[in-house]
Design a protein around this motif. Structure first.
Motif, PDB file in Angstrom:
ATOM      1  N   ALA B 351       0.699  -1.229   0.014  1.00  0.00           N
ATOM      2  CA  ALA B 351       0.237   0.044   0.094  1.00  0.00           C
ATOM      3  C   ALA B 351       0.857   1.094  -0.149  1.00  0.00           C
ATOM      4  O   ALA B 351       1.993   1.288   0.654  1.00  0.00           O
ATOM      5  CB  ALA B 351      -0.823   0.122   1.251  1.00  0.00           C
ATOM      6  N   THR B 352       0.388   2.171  -0.864  1.00  0.00           N
ATOM      7  CA  THR B 352       1.340   3.442  -0.876  1.00  0.00           C
ATOM      8  C   THR B 352       0.767   4.256   0.413  1.00  0.00           C
ATOM      9  O   THR B 352       0.100   4.226   1.142  1.00  0.00           O
ATOM     10  CB  THR B 352       0.966   4.330  -2.043  1.00  0.00           C
ATOM     11  N   ALA B 353       1.704   5.188   0.744  1.00  0.00           N
ATOM     12  CA  ALA B 353       1.505   6.254   1.779  1.00  0.00           C
ATOM     13  C   ALA B 353       0.173   6.739   1.577  1.00  0.00           C
ATOM     14  O   ALA B 353      -0.778   7.034   2.502  1.00  0.00           O
ATOM     15  CB  ALA B 353       2.595   7.386   1.797  1.00  0.00           C
ATOM     16  N   LYS B 354      -0.202   7.122   0.358  1.00  0.00           N
ATOM     17  CA  LYS B 354      -1.603   7.943  -0.044  1.00  0.00           C
ATOM     18  C   LYS B 354      -2.593   6.902   0.436  1.00  0.00           C
ATOM     19  O   LYS B 354      -3.745   7.461   0.819  1.00  0.00           O
ATOM     20  CB  LYS B 354      -1.377   8.142  -1.371  1.00  0.00           C
ATOM     21  N   GLN B 355      -2.445   5.753  -0.022  1.00  0.00           N
ATOM     22  CA  GLN B 355      -3.591   4.791   0.380  1.00  0.00           C
ATOM     23  C   GLN B 355      -3.707   4.488   1.897  1.00  0.00           C
ATOM     24  O   GLN B 355      -4.801   4.353   2.494  1.00  0.00           O
ATOM     25  CB  GLN B 355      -3.440   3.283  -0.248  1.00  0.00           C
ATOM     26  N   MET B 356      -2.527   4.452   2.579  1.00  0.00           N
ATOM     27  CA  MET B 356      -2.755   4.379   4.063  1.00  0.00           C
ATOM     28  C   MET B 356      -3.345   5.555   4.666  1.00  0.00           C
ATOM     29  O   MET B 356      -4.251   5.229   5.288  1.00  0.00           O
ATOM     30  CB  MET B 356      -1.063   4.213   4.602  1.00  0.00           C
ATOM     31  N   ASP B 357      -3.026   6.782   4.377  1.00  0.00           N
ATOM     32  CA  ASP B 357      -3.955   8.072   4.681  1.00  0.00           C
ATOM     33  C   ASP B 357      -5.099   7.879   4.497  1.00  0.00           C
ATOM     34  O   ASP B 357      -5.941   8.238   5.239  1.00  0.00           O
ATOM     35  CB  ASP B 357      -3.259   9.051   4.040  1.00  0.00           C
ATOM     36  N   ALA B 358      -5.516   7.688   3.209  1.00  0.00           N
ATOM     37  CA  ALA B 358      -6.818   7.441   2.722  1.00  0.00           C
ATOM     38  C   ALA B 358      -7.683   6.471   3.548  1.00  0.00           C
ATOM     39  O   ALA B 358      -8.813   6.666   3.703  1.00  0.00           O
ATOM     40  CB  ALA B 358      -6.831   7.194   1.096  1.00  0.00           C
ATOM     41  N   ALA B 359      -6.872   5.091   3.689  1.00  0.00           N
ATOM     42  CA  ALA B 359      -7.784   4.317   4.491  1.00  0.00           C
ATOM     43  C   ALA B 359      -7.851   4.628   5.653  1.00  0.00           C
ATOM     44  O   ALA B 359      -8.844   4.397   6.414  1.00  0.00           O
ATOM     45  CB  ALA B 359      -6.902   2.876   4.614  1.00  0.00           C
ATOM     46  N   ALA B 360      -6.918   5.289   6.426  1.00  0.00           N
ATOM     47  CA  ALA B 360      -7.271   6.041   7.891  1.00  0.00           C
ATOM     48  C   ALA B 360      -8.492   6.853   7.732  1.00  0.00           C
ATOM     49  O   ALA B 360      -9.221   6.827   8.625  1.00  0.00           O
ATOM     50  CB  ALA B 360      -5.952   6.773   8.395  1.00  0.00           C
ATOM     51  N   GLU B 361      -8.516   7.844   6.688  1.00  0.00           N
ATOM     52  CA  GLU B 361      -9.621   8.796   6.561  1.00  0.00           C
ATOM     53  C   GLU B 361     -11.056   7.790   6.448  1.00  0.00           C
ATOM     54  O   GLU B 361     -11.988   8.176   7.136  1.00  0.00           O
ATOM     55  CB  GLU B 361      -9.418   9.545   5.439  1.00  0.00           C
ATOM     56  N   LEU B 362     -10.941   6.816   5.678  1.00  0.00           N
ATOM     57  CA  LEU B 362     -12.373   6.033   5.410  1.00  0.00           C
ATOM     58  C   LEU B 362     -12.578   5.446   7.017  1.00  0.00           C
ATOM     59  O   LEU B 362     -13.754   5.294   7.166  1.00  0.00           O
ATOM     60  CB  LEU B 362     -11.960   4.772   4.474  1.00  0.00           C
ATOM     61  N   ALA B 363     -11.790   4.907   7.638  1.00  0.00           N
ATOM     62  CA  ALA B 363     -11.761   4.374   8.689  1.00  0.00           C
ATOM     63  C   ALA B 363     -12.621   5.323   9.694  1.00  0.00           C
ATOM     64  O   ALA B 363     -13.533   4.977  10.620  1.00  0.00           O
ATOM     65  CB  ALA B 363     -10.719   3.792   9.540  1.00  0.00           C
ATOM     66  N   GLU B 364     -12.094   6.615   9.830  1.00  0.00           N
ATOM     67  CA  GLU B 364     -12.902   7.513  10.601  1.00  0.00           C
ATOM     68  C   GLU B 364     -14.150   7.912  10.017  1.00  0.00           C
ATOM     69  O   GLU B 364     -15.080   8.226  11.077  1.00  0.00           O
ATOM     70  CB  GLU B 364     -12.005   8.856  10.508  1.00  0.00           C
ATOM     71  N   ARG B 365     -14.293   8.179   8.894  1.00  0.00           N
ATOM     72  CA  ARG B 365     -15.634   8.324   8.195  1.00  0.00           C
ATOM     73  C   ARG B 365     -16.500   7.317   8.468  1.00  0.00           C
ATOM     74  O   ARG B 365     -17.802   7.372   8.815  1.00  0.00           O
ATOM     75  CB  ARG B 365     -15.600   8.522   6.674  1.00  0.00           C
ATOM     76  N   PHE B 366     -16.107   5.977   8.278  1.00  0.00           N
ATOM     77  CA  PHE B 366     -17.242   4.825   8.047  1.00  0.00           C
ATOM     78  C   PHE B 366     -17.115   3.766   9.172  1.00  0.00           C
ATOM     79  O   PHE B 366     -17.981   2.908   9.350  1.00  0.00           O
ATOM     80  CB  PHE B 366     -16.986   4.228   6.750  1.00  0.00           C
ATOM     81  N   SER B 367     -15.957   3.774   9.982  1.00  0.00           N
ATOM     82  CA  SER B 367     -15.857   2.599  10.836  1.00  0.00           C
ATOM     83  C   SER B 367     -15.304   2.903  12.271  1.00  0.00           C
ATOM     84  O   SER B 367     -14.240   2.096  12.579  1.00  0.00           O
ATOM     85  CB  SER B 367     -15.061   1.446  10.124  1.00  0.00           C
ATOM     86  N   PHE B 368     -15.810   3.901  12.959  1.00  0.00           N
ATOM     87  CA  PHE B 368     -15.166   4.200  14.266  1.00  0.00           C
ATOM     88  C   PHE B 368     -13.777   4.329  14.283  1.00  0.00           C
ATOM     89  O   PHE B 368     -13.146   4.206  15.535  1.00  0.00           O
ATOM     90  CB  PHE B 368     -15.645   3.181  15.436  1.00  0.00           C
TER      91      PHE B 368
END
Ligand code: HEM
Ligand code: SF4
Lengths: 170, 579
Positions: B351-368
């Motif tokens: 995973a790229t750093a960009k994907q990691m950051d984005a996954a973190a954001e998705l986690a905040e938006r959608f998964s506590f």
């Protein structure tokens, strides 16, 4: 010089190792304060047990239980680390301290290095014949790497969760 | 999820200080490489072909959004902008400089992470079920126990220098999603007739050169005793495990040599001294740790979402994704979503750093604000509202993490192989890419259905090839890379080890071999029968006969420059002070 009870002290014990041609039964143990191999002790018990100031050392493939009935004879027990990565000595020390109730000096000999000494101290070693080529003062620092530990061992009878009040959930 | 208290913080900080000093002494020449190697391994630093690799622990696969962002930051600051999620739920950075390692560990400690004992002959990161706490088939949430065992195994003074590495996996569901049968110790949390929690304990499983499925040593160890029981297992292993030959040093060899009865006898003889002693877990401690894993504030929702149902009928791409990447959740109206790190063309698990950051954001938006790493090298958002699925799908698609291939042919488990690993016989990432490209068609993959393709670059089996329905193993023939193919392996409840189909293949032949195996499957399968079941029903022979019947042409395009067997001409110098 060895490290004992967290200080550097002079040491007059001699660790006696078998030469290639020696056999445990026939080798002559020199006089004085000698730490003999377990095998020599076992083979020459009758002669050796009258001596005062005798020590014994265990090789990493030997077992603490073999000393079970003899432990009173020794003012020092040593455990040899042929290589620092050979971790059997930690379990030997554990057995001596917690199962056999040995309370005398427990000395690590052989490939004894600063970076393993914290763990060695935890399982019950209180004396360290740190490798001759290493600075003893530096080695001493290895004994204070951590202020807290999770598990129970010889140094702490309770695991952290019974020792202190820990932080709770959210 | 678990949060550090002052003691966890202090222990972690002192470990970083200790390692910082060790690195300093290594660079100053006070420690030889032989002395230092074992210390750095226990801090996660591995030497690969081009540089040091740092393996960061993700305990039982759980990550907060803040932790994921820190991984992204490390990838940017100290690596080349990406990281690799491994089959042991860890994260690996491939381009690390020794001098940077202490600073990276400091950064990690700031978000309650570490790289302790992720390598070396000690108890490794404890892995678990990626759907822990949310799975419908869960009997007991394994996470509190995994955390208690993490603390027990961290810097255990007696077990830092075992004969060999030691891996523990814990699960608490009916279906085993943590591959517990191929671990040195596998724990399955269960309840007895009185409803009390305990563990079924397997011992002596493992892959590597001598793959062995673990054997049950005890069918029920009450949870209070799990520390003392495990301690006795590891102690017996420490005392009796072989140290004369590293290939025979794992606990599985000891268990085989003396037999499970004798092994159990020794363990239980030792256990008599500690059972009910001070290391018995207290109810207070279990409650303290379990309080970190309570359910988040779920909303009361209907079982199904109308908009999702509508999309399912209309939108093929979405329904493919729903079918493969979205998993049931124990709470009505919620789902667990797998973010695929297996897009064709990308190294599996990268995973790229960009994907990691984005996954973190998705986690905040959608998964506590939480994520999980799976042993299949993907990510999971475990608590997504069904009404958010469409929005999440769109966002994940843009990030290249919505490939609808979970559990399908291109959801390949793959080790770093010859591109990174000095032990490799052959490359695995480029072959995974070639195979993924050949079978990229998602309709074809959905038609083939559930199948696991696992690949390792050598017999150390980091890519779990033994338990792949199709397993590929890189072998060395006179300095050339060849691939041995096996079928019939499986992980989970019905674990089995694959059998080799015959002589090995070249890089360029292997995708065609896979195609032929699939051809036989499609020809022979009953409706809805998975690949593995067909193999079990009809046996190896039909597959073997068809694969070897006609000469296998090297696939065009796979012999060119792009796939040449050459270590990539990376420019980072390997930093190794004079040995
Ligand atoms: C360059 C990096 C790596 C090296 C040098 C390496 C080395 C090894 C070795 C020597 C073994 C065999 C151990 C034994 O049989 O005693 C092994 C096993 C294993 N490794 Fe790796 N590994 C590397 C990367 C990885 C990665 C990236 C993963 C996850 C994707 C991984 C997961 C595993 C697993 C699951 C096993 C099998 C466990 C078992 O034997 O029971 N390793 N590795
Ligand atoms: S399987 Fe072999 S080639 Fe692949 S990472 Fe492990 S040791 Fe390296």
């Amino acid at each position: 010089m060895i490290i004992k009870n967290k200080t550097i002290i002079n040491d007059d014990w001699i660790v006696f190792r078998l030469g290639e041609k020696d056999t445990p039964g026939s080798v002559v143990v020199p006089p004085g304060k000698v730490i003999v191999p377990l095998k020599v002790w076992q083979a020459q018990r009758d002669v050796l047990q009258v001596r005062t100031g005798l020590g014994v050392w265990l090789a990493s493939d030997e077992r603490a239980e073999d000393l079970k009935s003899d432990i009173e004879n020794f003012s020092v027990i040593a455990v040899d680390f042929p290589k620092f990565a050979d971790g059997r000595g930690y379990s030997i020390a554990h057995h001596l301290r917690t199962r056999l109730g040995y309370t005398g000096e427990l000395r690590a000999i052989g490939d004894v290095l600063r970076d393993q000494m914290f763990y060695m101290q935890r399982v019950g070693f209180d004396a360290f014949a740190a490798r001759a080529d290493k600075d003893k003062k530096e080695a001493l620092k290895g004994l204070s790497d951590f202020s807290f530990t999770y598990q129970a061992s010889s140094d702490e009878k309770l695991p952290l969760f019974r020792r202190i009040q820990r932080g709770g959930g959210l | 999820m678990y949060r550090y208290d002052q003691f966890d913080h202090q222990i972690t900080a002192q470990r970083v200080a200790q390692f910082r000093d060790q690195v300093y002494r290594r660079l100053a020449g006070e420690l030889t490489e032989d002395e230092f190697r074992i210390l750095r391994l226990q801090n996660g630093l591995y030497m690969q072909i081009h540089a040091y690799m740092l393996r960061v622990a993700v305990p039982y696969g759980l990550l907060s959004a803040a932790q994921m962002r820190m991984l992204a930051s490390i990838a940017r600051k100290y690596d080349r902008g990406y990281g690799h999620f491994s089959t042991r739920q860890n994260v690996q950075f491939n381009w690390i400089k020794l001098q940077d390692a202490p600073d990276i560990l400091t950064d990690l400690a700031s978000v309650e992470m570490h790289a302790n004992q992720t390598s070396g002959n000690c108890i490794r990161n404890i892995t678990s079920d990626e759907f822990a706490g949310v799975a419908r088939d869960e009997i007991v949430d394994p996470r509190p126990y995994a955390e208690i065992l993490r603390q027990w195994s961290t810097f255990h003074p007696e077990f830092a220098y075992l004969p060999r590495k030691f891996k523990i996996a814990v699960t608490g569901a009916t279906e085993d999603r943590a591959a517990i049968a191929v671990h040195d110790i596998g724990l399955a949390a269960v309840k007895n007739a009185q409803g009390e929690v305990g563990f079924r304990v397997l011992v002596g499983g493992g892959l590597g050169r001598t793959p062995i499925i673990g054997t049950e040593i005890c069918d029920f160890v009450p949870w209070q005793h799990v520390i003392t029981y495990l301690e006795s297992i590891v102690r017996v292993y420490n005392e009796y495990g072989r140290r004369d030959n590293i290939y025979k040093a794992r606990i599985k060899i000891l268990v085989k040599a003396i037999g499970i009865e004798e092994f159990k006898r020794r363990v239980e003889a030792d256990w008599q001294f500690t059972k009910d002693g001070p290391c018995t877990i207290t109810v207070e401690e279990l409650n303290r740790v379990a309080a970190f894993f309570t359910a988040p504030d779920y909303e009361q929702l209907p079982e199904n979402d109308a908009a999702v149902a509508a999309q399912l009928c209309e939108n093929r791409a979405f329904s493919n994704w729903m079918q493969r990447n979205v998993k049931p959740h124990k709470v009505p109206g919620y789902a667990a979503v797998v973010l695929s790190l297996k897009k064709t063309g990308i190294a599996p698990g990268d995973a790229t750093a960009k994907q990691m950051d984005a996954a973190a954001e998705l986690a905040e938006r959608f998964s506590f604000g939480e994520l999980r790493v799976t042993h299949m090298q993907n990510l999971v958002l475990a608590d997504v509202k069904q009404s958010d699925l469409i929005a999440l799908w769109q966002a994940a698609r843009e990030l290249g993490m919505a490939t609808p291939n979970i559990g399908l042919l291109t959801d390949i488990i793959c080790c770093p192989g010859g591109d990174f690993c000095s032990l490799a016989n052959a490359r695995s990432i480029p072959l995974a890419k070639a195979i993924a490209e050949r079978f990229d068609n998602i309709d074809f993959q959905h038609d083939i259905g559930e199948i696991e393709l696992n690949m390792s670059g050598c017999m150390n089996a980091c890519g779990h090839h033994h338990v792949g329905n199709i397993g590929i193993l890189g072998v060395d023939k006179d300095g050339e890379e060849w691939y041995q193919v096996s079928i019939g392996g499986a992980q989970g409840n019905d674990s089995s080890l694959g059998k080799v189909i015959g002589p090995s293949f070249t890089f360029a032949q292997t995708p065609e071999v896979i195609a032929r195996l699939l051809h036989v499957y499609v020809r022979e399968r009953f409706a809805d029968e998975h690949f593995i079941d067909t193999v079990r029903r009809i046996g190896h022979t039909p597959f073997k006969e068809y694969v070897y019947a006609a000469p296998i042409e090297a696939a065009e395009g796979l012999t060119g420059e792009e796939y040449a067997l050459l270590a990539a001409p990376y420019d980072t110098p390997l930093y190794a002070p004079g040995v």
